[in-house]
Design a protein around this motif. Sequence first.
Motif, short mmCIF file in Angstrom:
data_model
loop_
_atom_site.label_atom_id
_atom_site.label_comp_id
_atom_site.label_asym_id
_atom_site.label_seq_id
_atom_site.Cartn_x
_atom_site.Cartn_y
_atom_site.Cartn_z
N GLU A 1 -1.99 -1.51 -0.95
CA GLU A 1 -1.78 -2.62 -0.84
C GLU A 1 -2.95 -3.95 -2.33
OE1 GLU A 1 -2.78 -4.70 2.97
OE2 GLU A 1 -2.75 -2.27 3.64
N PHE A 2 -1.21 -3.98 -2.76
CA PHE A 2 -1.90 -4.86 -4.12
C PHE A 2 -2.12 -6.28 -4.56
CE2 PHE A 2 -1.98 -4.64 -8.64
CZ PHE A 2 -1.30 -6.00 -8.89
N LYS A 3 -2.44 -7.27 -4.63
CA LYS A 3 -2.34 -9.03 -4.40
C LYS A 3 -2.44 -9.53 -5.93
CE LYS A 3 -3.29 -10.16 0.18
NZ LYS A 3 -4.23 -10.17 1.00
N SER A 4 -2.30 -10.06 -6.74
CA SER A 4 -2.49 -10.90 -7.35
C SER A 4 -2.49 -12.22 -7.70
CB SER A 4 -1.49 -10.38 -9.27
OG SER A 4 -1.69 -10.44 -10.13
N ARG B 1 -6.41 -4.30 -5.70
CA ARG B 1 -5.61 -3.24 -4.49
C ARG B 1 -6.88 -2.42 -3.75
NH1 ARG B 1 -3.09 2.05 -8.08
NH2 ARG B 1 -5.21 2.33 -8.33
N ASN B 2 -6.50 -2.73 -3.08
CA ASN B 2 -6.88 -1.56 -1.50
C ASN B 2 -6.15 -0.29 -1.78
OD1 ASN B 2 -8.62 -4.23 -0.59
ND2 ASN B 2 -6.92 -4.86 0.69
N THR C 1 -10.30 2.44 -1.35
CA THR C 1 -11.14 2.02 -2.27
C THR C 1 -10.84 0.75 -2.12
OG1 THR C 1 -9.86 2.32 -4.08
CG2 THR C 1 -11.99 3.74 -3.55
N ILE C 2 -11.70 -0.38 -2.93
CA ILE C 2 -11.25 -1.75 -3.34
C ILE C 2 -11.32 -1.73 -4.63
CG2 ILE C 2 -11.67 -4.27 -3.31
CD1 ILE C 2 -12.46 -3.48 -0.09
N GLU C 3 -10.40 -1.78 -5.61
CA GLU C 3 -10.29 -1.97 -6.76
C GLU C 3 -10.00 -3.32 -7.67
OE1 GLU C 3 -7.28 1.00 -7.81
OE2 GLU C 3 -8.74 2.50 -7.38
#
Length: 131
Positions: free
Chosen positions: A58-61, A72-73, A87-89
Amino acid sequence: MNSMIKLKFLNFQDDEMNSIRILINSAIPDPEVKGGLRWPMGKSYSGDYTIVGVWHNEFKSYKSPSLKLKVRNVDRFIFKTGTGEATIEINLKLRRLVSEIQERKIDTDSIYSGFKDNLKLIWDNFLSWES
């Protein structure tokens, strides 16, 4: 659960593409398993292809003139080893601050102040919450 499976076909033969399609079509979205996908018994392989792992992203910007923040999860699972990780990146680009440093338009105190201001912005808008 919305699932998106991306696959880039390069120079595969028709039977290879068919084997890959069978694997993709037999995947079952399941939020209860690591990686978010599972395959029915005996369906995790087709032809010469075997599912070795699953990644769910899952990606948020977020973007402003001064910074760019990507979160990014990721939920990964490797079938061969039976291991997985979630992870949470976080990728942070301090656009304005870096530009000013590169152009030598900023002194050490201003770098510290700009960094502190950006961290406060991130904390106030993305990381802190009241219970």
